[in-house]
Design a protein around this motif. Sequence first.
Motif, PDB file in Angstrom:
ATOM      1  N   ASN A 122      21.990   9.759  46.863  1.00  0.00           N
ATOM      2  CA  ASN A 122      21.703   8.384  46.455  1.00  0.00           C
ATOM      3  C   ASN A 122      21.689   8.202  44.934  1.00  0.00           C
ATOM      4  N   LEU A 123      22.689   8.785  44.283  1.00  0.00           N
ATOM      5  CA  LEU A 123      22.766   8.656  42.815  1.00  0.00           C
ATOM      6  C   LEU A 123      24.017   7.915  42.354  1.00  0.00           C
ATOM      7  N   THR A 124      24.771   7.375  43.296  1.00  0.00           N
ATOM      8  CA  THR A 124      26.051   6.753  42.939  1.00  0.00           C
ATOM      9  C   THR A 124      25.880   5.712  41.828  1.00  0.00           C
ATOM     10  N   GLU A 125      24.831   4.910  41.959  1.00  0.00           N
ATOM     11  CA  GLU A 125      24.631   3.810  40.986  1.00  0.00           C
ATOM     12  C   GLU A 125      24.193   4.325  39.614  1.00  0.00           C
ATOM     13  N   ASP A 126      23.717   5.558  39.566  1.00  0.00           N
ATOM     14  CA  ASP A 126      23.143   6.063  38.304  1.00  0.00           C
ATOM     15  C   ASP A 126      24.032   7.096  37.611  1.00  0.00           C
ATOM     16  N   LEU A 127      25.243   7.253  38.112  1.00  0.00           N
ATOM     17  CA  LEU A 127      26.082   8.344  37.597  1.00  0.00           C
ATOM     18  C   LEU A 127      26.465   8.181  36.135  1.00  0.00           C
ATOM     19  N   SER A 128      26.505   6.936  35.650  1.00  0.00           N
ATOM     20  CA  SER A 128      26.940   6.767  34.258  1.00  0.00           C
ATOM     21  C   SER A 128      25.771   6.824  33.266  1.00  0.00           C
ATOM     22  N   LYS A 129      24.553   7.049  33.800  1.00  0.00           N
ATOM     23  CA  LYS A 129      23.412   7.189  32.881  1.00  0.00           C
ATOM     24  C   LYS A 129      23.295   8.631  32.395  1.00  0.00           C
ATOM     25  N   LYS A 130      22.783   8.759  31.176  1.00  0.00           N
ATOM     26  CA  LYS A 130      22.504  10.111  30.663  1.00  0.00           C
ATOM     27  C   LYS A 130      21.384  10.751  31.476  1.00  0.00           C
ATOM     28  N   VAL A 131      21.503  12.027  31.733  1.00  0.00           N
ATOM     29  CA  VAL A 131      20.485  12.723  32.526  1.00  0.00           C
ATOM     30  C   VAL A 131      19.121  12.702  31.825  1.00  0.00           C
ATOM     31  N   ALA A 132      19.131  12.637  30.497  1.00  0.00           N
ATOM     32  CA  ALA A 132      17.869  12.554  29.747  1.00  0.00           C
ATOM     33  C   ALA A 132      17.034  11.360  30.217  1.00  0.00           C
ATOM     34  N   ALA A 133      17.708  10.311  30.715  1.00  0.00           N
ATOM     35  CA  ALA A 133      16.982   9.113  31.165  1.00  0.00           C
ATOM     36  C   ALA A 133      16.632   9.171  32.653  1.00  0.00           C
ATOM     37  N   TYR A 134      16.961  10.263  33.325  1.00  0.00           N
ATOM     38  CA  TYR A 134      16.642  10.386  34.758  1.00  0.00           C
ATOM     39  C   TYR A 134      15.155  10.738  34.938  1.00  0.00           C
ATOM     40  N   SER A 135      14.592  10.323  36.066  1.00  0.00           N
ATOM     41  CA  SER A 135      13.239  10.763  36.431  1.00  0.00           C
ATOM     42  C   SER A 135      13.330  12.195  36.965  1.00  0.00           C
ATOM     43  N   GLY A 136      12.154  12.817  37.175  1.00  0.00           N
ATOM     44  CA  GLY A 136      12.134  14.181  37.720  1.00  0.00           C
ATOM     45  C   GLY A 136      12.846  14.260  39.069  1.00  0.00           C
TER      46      GLY A 136
END
Length: 241
Positions: A122-136
């Motif tokens: 369930n990460l399709t929508e977030d693929l273009s974000k930098k991983v630094a901005a991902y939650s744990g």
Amino acid sequence: MKETITIMKVSKSFGKKMVLDEIDLTIKEGHIYGFIGPSGAGKTTLVKMMVGMDKPDSGTIYVLNEKVPNLKLLQEIGYMAQSDALYTELTGKENLTFFASLYKLSKTEIKERIAYAANIVNLTEDLSKKVAAYSGGMKRRLSLAIALIQNPKILILDEPTVGIDPELRFSIWNELYRLKQEEGKTIIVTTHVMDEAERCDYIAMVRDGSIIARGTPQELKNIYHASNFDEVFLNAGRERS
Ligand SMILES: Nc1ncnc2c1ncn2[C@@H]1O[C@H](COP(=O)(O)OP(=O)(O)OP(=O)(O)O)[C@@H](O)[C@H]1O
């Protein structure tokens, strides 16, 4: 059913501490095999050895009939470590592309595998974000997608659902079942979550570097006179102390 992993008399110490004590184990193809046990029992050390990331002091491990370590096996093992090894300055998609490029995959396959793996977690929508901005939890999900990327025969997942919400945990487990049933994958998980232990075909309970009991979830419930896995865990602990 063929054996996918065979572990023979594997021991490991760190300094004076014996972390694994003559472990013998076979894991059959197309099974979900769970390792449960308290923190520090030796689960991570054991799965790292199956991947070839750590070396036993003595004993031998075979994966798909090849002695570990063996570079050929990298293509066949998807490993999700307990701590995320991600490039935080890259996007999720760039991370997946990088890991996919390490394997023998065509450009089309890389695209297809990235779409598949991102969708599963369930990460399709977030693929273009930098991983630094991902939650744990998002980082854990990306690590799981990376473990799936090369379509390996074996998945070795060290606490895969820590920090993942119940709904997604449920859908990840459904996918693990599908991978097992439809694609014959062998899946190894370590877990502290007792309802996950019940979902495995076969379980080894690890304590102080030894396997103190093994069997199907039902067999372990019978051995420990327990009606659920929390009780299995507690009763196994009481018997040892
Ligand atoms: N590289 C290392 N150097 C020294 N000690 C280590 C090392 N790796 C693991 N250990 C020790 O080995 C023991 C087993 O650790 P391991 O990570 O395998 O346990 P675990 O069952 O996976 O625990 P957890 O459920 O907390 O992840 C622990 O006492 C740990 O401190």
